[in-house]
Design a protein around this motif. Structure first.
Motif, PDB file in Angstrom:
ATOM      1  N   UNK A 101       0.829  -1.206   0.000  1.00  0.00           N
ATOM      2  CA  UNK A 101       0.000   0.000   0.000  1.00  0.00           C
ATOM      3  C   UNK A 101       0.863   1.254   0.000  1.00  0.00           C
ATOM      4  N   UNK A 102       1.886   1.259   0.834  1.00  0.00           N
ATOM      5  CA  UNK A 102       2.761   2.421   0.926  1.00  0.00           C
ATOM      6  C   UNK A 102       3.466   2.690  -0.396  1.00  0.00           C
ATOM      7  N   UNK A 103       3.882   1.624  -1.081  1.00  0.00           N
ATOM      8  CA  UNK A 103       4.597   1.775  -2.348  1.00  0.00           C
ATOM      9  C   UNK A 103       3.722   2.400  -3.429  1.00  0.00           C
ATOM     10  N   UNK A 104       2.408   2.297  -3.283  1.00  0.00           N
ATOM     11  CA  UNK A 104       1.497   2.933  -4.234  1.00  0.00           C
ATOM     12  C   UNK A 104       1.362   4.429  -3.970  1.00  0.00           C
ATOM     13  N   UNK A 105       1.844   4.871  -2.802  1.00  0.00           N
ATOM     14  CA  UNK A 105       1.807   6.289  -2.467  1.00  0.00           C
ATOM     15  C   UNK A 105       3.193   6.884  -2.502  1.00  0.00           C
ATOM     16  N   UNK A 106       3.609   7.491  -1.385  1.00  0.00           N
ATOM     17  CA  UNK A 106       4.922   8.133  -1.343  1.00  0.00           C
ATOM     18  C   UNK A 106       6.005   7.247  -0.744  1.00  0.00           C
ATOM     19  N   UNK A 107       5.702   5.966  -0.503  1.00  0.00           N
ATOM     20  CA  UNK A 107       6.664   4.951  -0.046  1.00  0.00           C
ATOM     21  C   UNK A 107       7.186   5.180   1.370  1.00  0.00           C
ATOM     22  N   UNK A 108       6.471   5.942   2.171  1.00  0.00           N
ATOM     23  CA  UNK A 108       6.888   6.103   3.555  1.00  0.00           C
ATOM     24  C   UNK A 108       6.767   4.777   4.295  1.00  0.00           C
ATOM     25  N   UNK A 109       7.653   4.536   5.257  1.00  0.00           N
ATOM     26  CA  UNK A 109       7.571   3.317   6.058  1.00  0.00           C
ATOM     27  C   UNK A 109       6.543   3.539   7.162  1.00  0.00           C
ATOM     28  N   UNK A 110       5.499   2.731   7.130  1.00  0.00           N
ATOM     29  CA  UNK A 110       4.485   2.824   8.180  1.00  0.00           C
ATOM     30  C   UNK A 110       3.721   1.519   8.267  1.00  0.00           C
TER      31      UNK A 110
END
Length: 374
Positions: free
Chosen positions: A147-156
């Protein structure tokens, strides 16, 4: 047998031996290379207007093909002046200056969010291989990272509770993940907490009021998404009048964590909503239901015998790589040694291997040590 020290190379240059040993280990996996490409919290130039250090072409040329780490508004800068004004007493003024200097050095009112490695899927597979009994955790993180990789790739990831028997590697896997992701890492020992002050600070009413560990960590780091382990959350036994887990009701909810106030610094709030929480416990029934409802509970079974063989080999190779004396030992453990190690827990494994390695040079066969101690 493989688990022995090599003959002392009296007629050889020990430096050459070490270089040979290091050459055999110089080939790194794509996972390690991806993790190393991730900037760390200690990078002094991360806020400078320099070419993007996160993106490289296949030929090594730099290009802004990937986003810079996203920034967040960490605190309201206008409230810092109020904080400084309120601390006009000599002792408190000194503490205020120290806090303000710490905040400024780490980025002032802004913070960055660490990014996923480009090859994050490979990193997770490396985690699966290194910690084979943590498949449930790897699968959960795989979904979150996708999911994060589809956005700004922040680690969460949402707060996680790892339950299972003592010594199965719950804290070790969290430490390994933080290292691979290049994020700050802290372990808060909840079993020894006597009040909420360790995590959330002591009330400013007290003359010796001090900020809590979370405030110290977030105000001193450039990254707002560290990995924090709440170790042995089920063993909290402090005086409930000073409930050691009281602050978690705020911190484990993203909306309320955005305006977290340390009790010793009530003048301004900080954004603690990006923390990656991993709690550990042996018995989840000892954790209050409202806290459990804020976490995803993942049960971790002890490794199987087959998994322990792989874990033992990985731990052994790690010891050789880290130590200055590692070059003097053969790398693969033979089957007899692996068979002797499968009965240990992951926690006890490293200690046992170190004892055996220490015995190997003077007793020739480390297996003899294991035979006497199993």
């Amino acid at each position: 047998m493989s688990f022995v020290s090599r003959p002392d190379p009296a007629d050889e240059d020990p430096v050459d031996n070490q270089e040979t040993f290091q050459e055999r280990r110089s080939e790194e996996s794509s996972t390690a290379r991806s993790a190393e490409a991730l900037p760390t919290a200690d990078d002094p130039g991360i806020f400078e207007d320099l070419p993007d250090p996160f993106a490289f072409e296949a030929d090594g040329s730099e290009e802004d093909s990937q986003p810079r780490p996203p920034q967040i508004q960490f605190l309201d800068a206008s409230r810092l002046a109020v904080f400084e004004k309120n601390r006009n007493e000599k002792d408190k003024a000194s503490q205020a200056k120290s806090v303000l200097a710490q905040i400024e050095a780490a980025g002032g009112d802004k913070r960055c969010l660490g990014l996923l490695p480009t090859a994050w899927a490979s990193s997770l597979e490396a985690c699966r291989a290194r910690f084979p009994n943590f498949a449930a955790l790897v699968d959960f993180l795989d979904d979150q990272f996708a999911l994060s990789a589809r956005g700004d790739s922040r680690v969460f990831w949402p707060p996680i509770l790892l339950t299972g028997a003592p010594g199965v590697g719950k804290t070790a896997v969290a430490r390994w993940l933080a290292d691979q992701l290049g994020l700050p890492f802290r372990v808060f020992d909840m079993a020894s907490a006597q009040s909420s002050s360790a995590l959330a600070g002591s009330d400013v009413f007290w003359s010796n009021s001090q900020p809590g560990h979370l405030f110290d960590l977030l105000t001193s780091e450039r990254w707002a998404n560290p990995v924090i382990v709440l170790d042995e959350l089920d063993k909290v036994n402090g005086d409930m009048r000073f409930n050691p887990i009281a602050s978690l009701y705020t911190l484990l909810e993203r909306e309320s964590a955005r305006v977290f106030k340390d009790l010793s610094v009530p003048e301004f709030a900080i954004d603690a909503s990006h923390v990656n929480w991993i709690a550990t416990a042996n018995d989840e029934s000892q954790i209050p239901a409202p806290i459990l409802s804020r976490m995803t509970v993942l049960h971790i079974d002890p490794p199987t015998s087959g998994q322990m063989r792989g874990i033992a080999q990985t731990v052994y190779e790690g010891l050789l790589k880290e130590a200055s004396w590692g070059w003097s030992f053969d790398e693969p453990l033979d089957d007899a040694v692996l068979d002797a190690l499968v009965g240990y827990s992951p926690r006890a494994l490293k200690r046992t291997l170190l004892q055996a390695l220490g015995a190997a040079p003077c007793k020739k066969w480390a297996m003899g040590f294991l035979d006497r101690n199993i």
